[in-house]
Scaffold this motif. Structure first.
Motif, mmCIF file in Angstrom:
data_model
loop_
_atom_site.group_PDB
_atom_site.id
_atom_site.type_symbol
_atom_site.label_atom_id
_atom_site.label_comp_id
_atom_site.label_asym_id
_atom_site.label_seq_id
_atom_site.Cartn_x
_atom_site.Cartn_y
_atom_site.Cartn_z
ATOM 1 N N UNK A 82 -17.057 -60.109 -42.016
ATOM 2 C CA UNK A 82 -17.772 -59.667 -43.218
ATOM 3 C C UNK A 82 -17.978 -58.060 -43.036
ATOM 4 N N UNK A 83 -18.169 -57.483 -44.283
ATOM 5 C CA UNK A 83 -18.322 -55.921 -44.298
ATOM 6 C C UNK A 83 -19.606 -55.517 -45.187
ATOM 7 N N UNK A 84 -20.407 -54.870 -44.386
ATOM 8 C CA UNK A 84 -21.685 -54.382 -45.005
ATOM 9 C C UNK A 84 -21.174 -52.892 -45.237
ATOM 10 N N UNK A 85 -21.084 -52.452 -46.557
ATOM 11 C CA UNK A 85 -20.542 -51.290 -47.134
ATOM 12 C C UNK A 85 -21.470 -50.548 -47.884
ATOM 13 N N UNK A 86 -21.493 -49.098 -47.840
ATOM 14 C CA UNK A 86 -22.382 -48.214 -48.262
ATOM 15 C C UNK A 86 -22.036 -47.908 -49.721
ATOM 16 N N UNK A 87 -22.796 -46.883 -50.202
ATOM 17 C CA UNK A 87 -22.069 -46.584 -51.569
ATOM 18 C C UNK A 87 -20.954 -45.902 -51.779
ATOM 19 N N UNK A 88 -20.136 -46.382 -52.675
ATOM 20 C CA UNK A 88 -18.546 -46.048 -52.492
ATOM 21 C C UNK A 88 -18.430 -44.723 -53.332
ATOM 22 N N UNK A 89 -19.525 -43.978 -53.820
ATOM 23 C CA UNK A 89 -19.334 -42.510 -54.332
ATOM 24 C C UNK A 89 -19.452 -41.516 -53.166
ATOM 25 N N UNK A 90 -19.589 -41.885 -52.137
ATOM 26 C CA UNK A 90 -19.720 -41.254 -50.883
ATOM 27 C C UNK A 90 -18.554 -41.380 -50.068
ATOM 28 N N UNK A 91 -17.773 -40.209 -49.516
ATOM 29 C CA UNK A 91 -16.433 -40.320 -49.029
ATOM 30 C C UNK A 91 -16.440 -41.302 -47.687
ATOM 31 N N UNK A 92 -17.483 -40.826 -46.990
ATOM 32 C CA UNK A 92 -17.590 -41.791 -45.778
ATOM 33 C C UNK A 92 -17.587 -43.208 -45.844
ATOM 34 N N UNK A 93 -18.315 -43.725 -46.816
ATOM 35 C CA UNK A 93 -18.176 -45.308 -46.977
ATOM 36 C C UNK A 93 -16.974 -45.668 -47.605
ATOM 37 N N UNK A 94 -16.410 -45.001 -48.392
ATOM 38 C CA UNK A 94 -15.171 -45.517 -49.079
ATOM 39 C C UNK A 94 -13.999 -45.236 -47.753
ATOM 40 N N UNK A 95 -14.079 -44.454 -46.894
ATOM 41 C CA UNK A 95 -13.027 -44.228 -45.888
ATOM 42 C C UNK A 95 -13.341 -45.544 -44.797
ATOM 43 N N UNK A 96 -14.514 -45.913 -44.638
ATOM 44 C CA UNK A 96 -14.773 -47.143 -43.598
ATOM 45 C C UNK A 96 -14.467 -48.233 -44.203
ATOM 46 N N UNK A 97 -14.551 -48.511 -45.475
ATOM 47 C CA UNK A 97 -13.960 -49.429 -46.327
ATOM 48 C C UNK A 97 -12.625 -49.778 -46.062
ATOM 49 N N UNK A 98 -11.753 -48.704 -46.366
ATOM 50 C CA UNK A 98 -10.556 -48.263 -46.240
ATOM 51 C C UNK A 98 -10.113 -48.839 -44.802
ATOM 52 N N UNK A 99 -10.834 -48.557 -43.625
ATOM 53 C CA UNK A 99 -10.272 -48.822 -42.372
ATOM 54 C C UNK A 99 -10.409 -50.428 -42.084
ATOM 55 N N UNK A 100 -11.668 -50.995 -42.733
ATOM 56 C CA UNK A 100 -11.841 -52.356 -42.705
ATOM 57 C C UNK A 100 -10.612 -53.137 -43.353
ATOM 58 N N UNK A 101 -10.136 -52.698 -44.573
ATOM 59 C CA UNK A 101 -9.251 -53.429 -45.243
ATOM 60 C C UNK A 101 -7.864 -53.278 -44.480
#
Length: 344
Positions: free
Chosen positions: A187-206
């Motif tokens: 599972x992934x706990x993600x942060x607000x996707x308007x912030x670059x860091x959380x978009x990038x971390x989700x991209x790494x997970x995927x």
């Protein structure tokens, strides 16, 4: 006890019955003041405990050796260490820091930046707030000749110097580690996707799931679970699924991972055998929890030094057209007990 009034050049002038302009020239080694008068003024200034207003002096000279730093929260290990790294360099250069925190509020961030503009700082170093809207306040600072460096959380549309972590690669490495440890439903706990860091971390997970042939399961991705409380809430929902996850990557922060660990402990789950837990940021407490938490070290002290050196080596000049650049720092996965099913 009453606060004593700050001594000014007018107090010295009044005591000696001379013009304030003469006092000012004498204290700044200006012209048209005799050596005898200069020595008398300096002696009187010491007697009255006169302290020069360095801000006013620097402004008269067209410079200000002060840098402003705006961070979301000062009490997080990552931001505290970045500030410490910046200060280590600026102190050696004779510069002062003004530190502000936005408390994740865009409105407060704007006020912080406007305060720094009014203080005539030479540079603003900023990591933007969670509810960042637009960069007009940052553009205003640049329009007034203030250098701008963004770090960690940045506004992509602003062409400034940026110091970033390679969040995508670090997250891909973390999830690949979980897969290597035999976890199947991550599972992934993600942060607000308007912030670059959380978009990038989700991209790494995927990317890691795709690389290893794992399906992307929307029910295992929880939005905005980026505090300890929200992490715990998301974990409760995940662990009550009919087919619950066997690992949780808290890509938002170690605080979220701590929320995961607390819920798992209350439910009697064995970590790491029944549930793997991985955080992000390498907060100090991750070493002493039971079990200790696998996390990602962002080299925050080094990042702070890099930011400060970027200013002194590339931006401290009269050049108007300094070409901005992006500096990337590779974080490090720190494997601890919370994900170690098998020895490595």
């Amino acid at each position: 006890m009453k606060n004593q009034k700050r001594t000014t050049i007018y107090d010295i002038a009044k005591k000696l019955n001379i013009n304030a302009s003469s006092v000012s020239r004498a204290l700044t080694n200006g012209m048209n003041v005799s050596e005898a008068t200069r020595q008398l003024i300096v002696k009187t200034a010491k007697e009255l405990n006169y302290k020069q207003n360095s801000l006013a002096s620097n402004l008269r000279k067209g410079q200000n050796q002060t840098i402003g730093v705006v961070v979301p929260r000062i009490n997080q290990n990552f931001f505290a260490d970045v500030i410490a790294g910046i200060e280590e360099v600026t102190y050696q250069e004779g510069y002062n820091l003004i530190i502000c925190q936005s408390n994740e509020s865009y409105e407060r961030e704007v006020k912080c930046v406007n305060t720094l503009i009014n203080q005539h700082v030479s540079c603003i170093i900023i990591s933007i707030s969670a509810d960042f809207e637009d960069g007009q306040h940052l553009k205003n600072a640049m329009d007034q000749g203030i250098r701008l460096i963004q770090f960690d959380r940045v506004a992509d549309n602003l062409d400034t110097f940026k110091v970033l972590n390679d969040n995508e690669q670090a997250s891909e490495e973390a999830v690949s580690h979980l897969i290597a440890q035999g976890y199947k439903r991550i599972a992934l706990l993600e942060g607000p996707q308007n912030l670059n860091i959380f978009k990038q971390r989700k991209a790494g997970y995927l990317a890691a799931l795709k690389k290893h042939g794992y399906p992307v399961l929307p029910e295992l991705i929880k939005e905005n679970a980026w505090t300890k409380e929200l992490g715990a809430e998301a974990t409760s929902a995940l662990l009550n699924l009919p087919d619950r996850p066997d690992a949780i990557f808290a890509s938002t922060s170690d605080f979220s991972a701590l929320g995961v660990l607390e819920v798992a402990t209350k439910m009697g789950l064995n970590v790491p055998n029944e549930l793997g837990v991985c955080g992000y940021s390498n907060e100090a407490f991750t070493e002493i929890t039971s079990p200790s938490i696998t996390t990602i070290d962002q080299y925050s002290m080094s990042m702070g030094k890099t930011i400060a050196n970027l200013y002194f080596q590339n931006m401290l000049s009269d050049q108007v057209n300094v070409v901005p650049k992006i500096v990337s720092i590779k974080p490090k996965l720190i494997i601890r007990s919370s994900t170690q099913r098998y020895s490595i």
